[in-house]
Design an enzyme around this catalytic site. Sequence first.
Site, PDB file in Angstrom:
ATOM      1  N   ARG A  18       0.803  -1.223   0.144  1.00 13.53           N
ATOM      2  CA  ARG A  18       0.106   0.126   0.047  1.00 13.53           C
ATOM      3  C   ARG A  18       0.864   1.307  -0.027  1.00 13.53           C
ATOM      4  NH1 ARG A  18      -4.249   0.170   4.385  1.00 13.53           N
ATOM      5  NH2 ARG A  18      -3.339  -1.633   5.587  1.00 13.53           N
ATOM      6  N   SER A 395      30.088  44.554  -3.081  1.00 11.27           N
ATOM      7  CA  SER A 395      28.909  43.809  -3.844  1.00 11.27           C
ATOM      8  C   SER A 395      29.101  43.140  -5.184  1.00 11.27           C
ATOM      9  CB  SER A 395      27.795  44.875  -3.649  1.00 11.27           C
ATOM     10  OG  SER A 395      27.228  45.300  -2.223  1.00 11.27           O
TER      11      SER A 395
END
Length: 458
Positions: A18, A395
């Site tokens: 199942r 950055s």
Amino acid sequence: MTHRPAAAVVLAAGLGTRMKSTRPKVMHPLAGRPMIGHLLATLSEVGFDKIVIVVGPDTPSVAAAVAPHPTVIQTDRLGTGHAVLAAREHLKGVDGVGFDGDVLILFGDTPLVRAETLRNMLAARQSDDRPAVVGSGFRPADPGAYGRLIVDKKGNLQAIVEAREATPEQLAVTLCNSGFMAVDGRRLLGLLDRVKNDNAKGEYYLTDIVRLARADGCACAVVEGEEAEFLGINSRAELAEAEARVQAGLRARAMAAGATLTDSATVYFSHDTRLGKDVTVGPYVVFGPGVTIGDEVEIFSFCHIEEATVARGARIGPFARLRPGAEIGIEAHIGNFVEIKNARIEAGAKANHLSYIGDARVGAGANIGAGTITCNYDGFFKSHTDIGANAFIGSNTALVAPVKVADGAIVGAGSVITRDVSADALALTRGPHEEKPGWAARFRTAKSAEKAKTKKKG
Ligand code: UD1
Ligand code: MG
């Protein structure tokens, strides 16, 4: 107290049809480890001299997961009694008659049983009438297809009857069989050898040994447990139900140990998540396996953390991802949309926005600017990036590994760094800034005129 030997046999040869899965049922995970692992952890908490796992053919993953405990193969699935006999060689004892102690029989797909219940079962074997078999029962809201435990007025177990073989009176019994049993190891094999398969399913029922032991004049007993701990997992829905129960337990344990979970129902733990004191975990945080969080760490919402360590006072997230091998140092900050993999971020370093840091070291106090990427993979090999203490990475920098930025160096924003940068230097790989005064205004005037002309024509 002298130690009484105890062996455990875990039945896990069922097909698990199942689950609709190619994976053996007991290998489906609960809180980050296979369900069989939960059962083994409980067994080790109780303490057994020997643990044997009965598996179906072709299940090497189960054997690997339960090692060093041995597995035995039940080739044909002929019932729970037949399954226990697959472990015969391990249960013979020194004289071949039987294991000199208690044998506890469990089901691999019933992983939530409490150590206390198992201890109660073993203890019940020592009660005055020395029951040969101690069954275990619970009283579910719906007894349905469970076997029924038939007890006499004194509470002694007389028989276990499968639902499809039960009389209407027996079906009315609310005490159901969990399937787990503690059996006298000296008698177990002899009892099982007498079990027949002349029943509704044509199977060798383990439950029959109660009737056989009673016929031999032995006492049998029952220990009761809670319905929740005997939840058997047969489907994905039951797996989800078990996961919810395990998570509820882990959340309660975390809070009891001094963590704040702002919205506990949305935090998902692994069985082995370790949280220090005064840790705060915001909503929607997922811990995969292998995570250790130090004291006073704050984890903001929507983080995913696995195989990572975070030291005292660090701040993680919101929306951070710590992947295997991430080591976040004391009071370091890992911010939103930052992914860390196999990298050590040392004390007080900060990577607050939109970065990927993989196969790297970021020295103490360094600052990683928004959008910094360690380019660690060339399609064939992974390479290392080393960033020194107090370095400043501007950055949108790409650090092409292998590369080293030494202590205190500054990398200008937007750089692509392919060579090592020495201590306290400035490295900048940006194109030169060019400016043409008035160019934009002239461009707009010319383009507007051009557009006006095409419109007139049309
Ligand atoms: C069993 C009990 C039933 C009890 C119920 C609780 C028997 C005869 N019946 O029924 O009284 O109420 O559990 O859930 O024991 N297994 C094997 N090999 C086999 C058969 C089973 O390893 O040949 C394993 C399964 O993987 C499973 C466990 O034994 O872990 C139980 O088997 P299952 O078929 O679910 O037994 P039930 O019919 O539910
Ligand atoms: Mg079952």
